[in-house]
Design an enzyme around this catalytic site. Structure first.
Site, short mmCIF file in Angstrom:
data_model
loop_
_atom_site.label_atom_id
_atom_site.label_comp_id
_atom_site.label_asym_id
_atom_site.label_seq_id
_atom_site.Cartn_x
_atom_site.Cartn_y
_atom_site.Cartn_z
N ASP A 144 0.80 -1.45 -0.03
CA ASP A 144 -0.02 0.00 0.20
C ASP A 144 0.79 1.19 -0.04
OD1 ASP A 144 -2.49 1.32 -0.19
OD2 ASP A 144 -2.48 1.51 2.03
N ASN A 172 1.30 3.35 -2.88
CA ASN A 172 1.73 4.04 -3.95
C ASN A 172 1.34 5.46 -4.38
OD1 ASN A 172 2.95 1.71 -4.50
ND2 ASN A 172 1.52 0.70 -5.82
N TRP A 205 2.79 8.12 -2.31
CA TRP A 205 3.97 8.19 -2.51
C TRP A 205 4.36 9.30 -3.76
CZ3 TRP A 205 6.94 7.71 -6.83
CH2 TRP A 205 8.48 7.20 -6.94
N GLU A 244 -12.34 -4.61 -4.08
CA GLU A 244 -12.90 -3.24 -3.85
C GLU A 244 -12.15 -2.18 -4.64
OE1 GLU A 244 -11.77 -5.46 -1.20
OE2 GLU A 244 -13.92 -5.79 -0.37
N ASN A 245 -10.85 -2.59 -5.19
CA ASN A 245 -10.07 -1.70 -5.87
C ASN A 245 -10.81 -1.47 -7.31
OD1 ASN A 245 -6.96 -2.72 -4.98
ND2 ASN A 245 -8.02 -1.07 -4.14
N ARG A 266 -12.05 2.12 -8.09
CA ARG A 266 -11.33 3.24 -8.38
C ARG A 266 -11.50 3.76 -10.02
NH1 ARG A 266 -5.72 2.46 -5.42
NH2 ARG A 266 -6.33 2.08 -3.52
N SER A 318 -7.81 -4.83 5.12
CA SER A 318 -8.39 -4.30 3.77
C SER A 318 -8.84 -5.44 3.24
CB SER A 318 -7.42 -3.53 2.93
OG SER A 318 -7.21 -2.31 3.78
N GLU A 371 2.04 -13.01 12.16
CA GLU A 371 2.56 -11.74 12.80
C GLU A 371 2.38 -10.80 11.76
OE1 GLU A 371 3.80 -11.90 16.10
OE2 GLU A 371 3.08 -13.94 16.10
C1 IPE Z 1 -5.32 -2.81 -0.28
O1 IPE Z 1 -5.02 -1.35 -0.16
C2 IPE Z 1 -5.17 -3.45 -1.39
C3 IPE Z 1 -4.01 -3.58 -1.97
C4 IPE Z 1 -2.95 -3.29 -1.52
C5 IPE Z 1 -4.00 -4.31 -3.26
P1 IPE Z 1 -6.25 -0.35 -0.31
O2 IPE Z 1 -5.60 1.24 -0.59
O3 IPE Z 1 -7.06 -0.74 -1.27
O4 IPE Z 1 -6.78 -0.38 0.95
P2 IPE Z 1 -7.78 0.62 1.75
O5 IPE Z 1 -8.78 1.09 0.62
O6 IPE Z 1 -7.00 1.94 2.15
O7 IPE Z 1 -8.30 -0.06 3.16
C1 IPE Z 2 -1.59 0.17 -3.34
O1 IPE Z 2 -1.29 1.51 -3.34
C2 IPE Z 2 -1.88 -0.17 -4.74
C3 IPE Z 2 -3.10 -0.77 -4.82
C4 IPE Z 2 -4.13 -0.67 -4.13
C5 IPE Z 2 -3.47 -1.37 -6.30
P1 IPE Z 2 -2.56 2.85 -3.23
O2 IPE Z 2 -2.96 2.82 -4.54
O3 IPE Z 2 -3.57 2.29 -2.51
O4 IPE Z 2 -1.74 3.93 -2.68
P2 IPE Z 2 -2.55 4.92 -1.44
O5 IPE Z 2 -3.04 3.97 -0.23
O6 IPE Z 2 -3.74 5.50 -2.11
O7 IPE Z 2 -1.53 5.96 -1.14
MG MG Z 3 -4.09 2.33 -0.59
#
Ligand code: IPE
Ligand code: IPE
Ligand code: MG
Length: 259
Positions: free
Chosen positions: A24, A26, A29, A71-72, A75, A200, A211
């Site tokens: 998580d 990205n 960052w 859930e992604n 987006r 998540s 752990e």
């Molecule tokens: C969890 O990250 C899913 C992956 C890393 C693939 P999310 O960014 O989707 O999680 P939430 O929405 O903050 O819980």
């Molecule tokens: C994780 O990074 C990658 C995926 C969930 C695919 P995010 O895209 O959730 O990055 P943040 O949490 O919004 O920084």
């Molecule tokens: Mg995220």
């Protein structure tokens, strides 16, 4: 194909056989650098490459990477499309490295939801690497633990109806057999980058006794040094699975001490 020798670091304690990572952070960052979120995803691919290779060389038996959750799909479609394209490009570019390191690829999740081209590339890479005998790399894609359990229950219910499963004999092991990848043992260590203190919907069943290690570092900044830090932390953990470790028992209640 001969591959580099396994070099397991001595961190003064147990080493995880199965490591699972919620990759998580990205987006954050990238935003911190004034870049669009997708730049964070492409930088994250470099961490996937580094961590996969490091784990394979350290002798981790299984590495499960949470790459895309059910859930992604919520987006924006441009971000989802970029992620799917990065997945395909990663698989194409990394085939050679996977083969060189003896890595076997397996995917878990509702894979039929993936775009056909991505799914085809995944299946091809799974087939190509199927006979490798090194680390198992599991990519969780369109994965959600609740969907996994729901899919398991559907399959089990079908088996009950067909007379293949006795409903009175269902126990934990029975349910496990219906999960996406029952042969792989549960994760020992679950790392989450990006600092969020939640699962998540990742491996809810399998991570019961994993752990947990959460770092504020975002995934694109998570490289071998950060991995070693997490492994060092794990080496110092005391896992008791609800019981007690030998040095924790009260002498008065131990069999020898009981009067
Ligand atoms: C969890 O990250 C899913 C992956 C890393 C693939 P999310 O960014 O989707 O999680 P939430 O929405 O903050 O819980
Ligand atoms: C994780 O990074 C990658 C995926 C969930 C695919 P995010 O895209 O959730 O990055 P943040 O949490 O919004 O920084
Ligand atoms: Mg995220």
């Amino acid at each position: 194909m001969s591959r580099p020798p396994i070099q397991r670091p001595d961190l003064g304690g147990p080493f995880p056989e199965h490591l699972a990572i919620v990759m998580d952070g990205n987006g954050r960052w990238a935003r911190r650098r004034g870049l669009p979120r997708v730049k964070g995803h492409s930088a994250g691919v470099d961490s996937v490459r580094t961590i996969t290779t490091s784990c394979a060389r350290m002798g981790v038996a299984s590495l499960t990477l949470y790459a895309f959750s059910v859930e992604n799909w919520r987006r924006p479609s441009a971000e989802v499309q970029t992620l799917m394209r990065l997945l395909r490009v990663f698989l194409w570019r990394e085939r050679r490295t996977l083969m060189e390191n003896g890595v076997r690829l397996r995917c878990i999740g509702r894979l039929d939801d993936l775009p056909p081209r991505a799914l085809r590339t995944l299946r091809e890479t799974e087939e190509l690497t199927a006979n490798n005998d090194g680390m198992l790399l599991r990519l969780a894609l369109s994965y959600g633990s609740r969907s996994e359990v729901a899919d398991a229950l559907t399959a089990a219910a079908r088996d009950v109806r067909a007379g293949r499963l006795d409903p009175d004999s269902v126990d934990e092991e029975t349910l496990r057999r219906y999960l996406y990848d029952p042969e792989t043992p549960d994760p020992d260590l679950l790392i989450r980058t990006g600092g969020e203190l939640r699962l998540s919907n990742f491996l809810l069943w399998q991570a019961s006794y994993a752990e947990l290690y959460v770092t504020d570092q975002c995934w694109p900044d998570f490289r071998e040094e950060q991995l070693l830090e997490a492994l060092r932390d794990y080496a110092g953990r005391r896992r008791r699975y609800g019981g007690l470790l030998p040095d924790e028992t009260d002498p008065a209640t131990s069999p020898q001490g009981a009067s």
